[in-house]
Design an enzyme around this catalytic site. Structure first.
Site, PDB file in Angstrom:
ATOM      1  N   CYS A  82      34.564  31.525  50.288  1.00  0.00           N
ATOM      2  CA  CYS A  82      33.684  32.402  49.491  1.00  0.00           C
ATOM      3  C   CYS A  82      32.227  32.028  49.750  1.00  0.00           C
ATOM      4  O   CYS A  82      31.372  32.895  49.923  1.00  0.00           O
ATOM      5  CB  CYS A  82      33.976  32.268  48.000  1.00  0.00           C
ATOM      6  SG  CYS A  82      35.647  32.726  47.530  1.00  0.00           S
TER       7      CYS A  82
ATOM      8  N   CYS B  70      35.595  27.911  45.867  1.00  0.00           N
ATOM      9  CA  CYS B  70      36.199  28.438  47.095  1.00  0.00           C
ATOM     10  C   CYS B  70      35.254  28.292  48.290  1.00  0.00           C
ATOM     11  O   CYS B  70      34.186  28.900  48.309  1.00  0.00           O
ATOM     12  CB  CYS B  70      36.555  29.903  46.841  1.00  0.00           C
ATOM     13  SG  CYS B  70      36.837  30.886  48.301  1.00  0.00           S
TER      14      CYS B  70
END
Length: 101
Positions: free
Chosen positions: A29, A26
């Protein structure tokens, strides 16, 4: 020492617990990592930060109905008091945490 259960960790008395649900693949993230580290340093001793990889901990992710990553959930005395999905600036995260530390 036995590994604490997720429930034991988020119920820790005395300090709020910020749980960061993330995944290695991600992008947002990854962009949140320095912000999470900054906030953890700023509130060292007053806030516990727990990172949960949703690919390795699917049970915890489904228990809290994590649909997307990153998802941040703040627990205070074992209760969920705030939650947000998606990346955010550090000041937005600290505004929320300040209310509980």
């Amino acid at each position: 020492m036995a590994k604490k259960s997720f429930q034991e960790i988020i119920s820790s008395p005395g300090m709020p617990v910020l749980v960061d649900f993330y995944a290695d693949w991600c992008g947002p993230c990854k962009s949140m990592n320095p912000i999470i580290q900054q906030v953890a340093g700023e509130y060292n001793g007053k806030l516990k930060v727990v990172k949960v990889n949703i690919d390795n901990n699917q049970a915890a992710a489904s228990q809290f109905r994590v649909q997307g990553v990153p998802t941040f959930i703040l627990f205070h005395k074992g209760q969920q008091v705030w939650r947000q999905s998606g990346a955010m600036p550090a000041h937005q995260l600290t505004q929320v945490i300040k209310q509980y530390v």
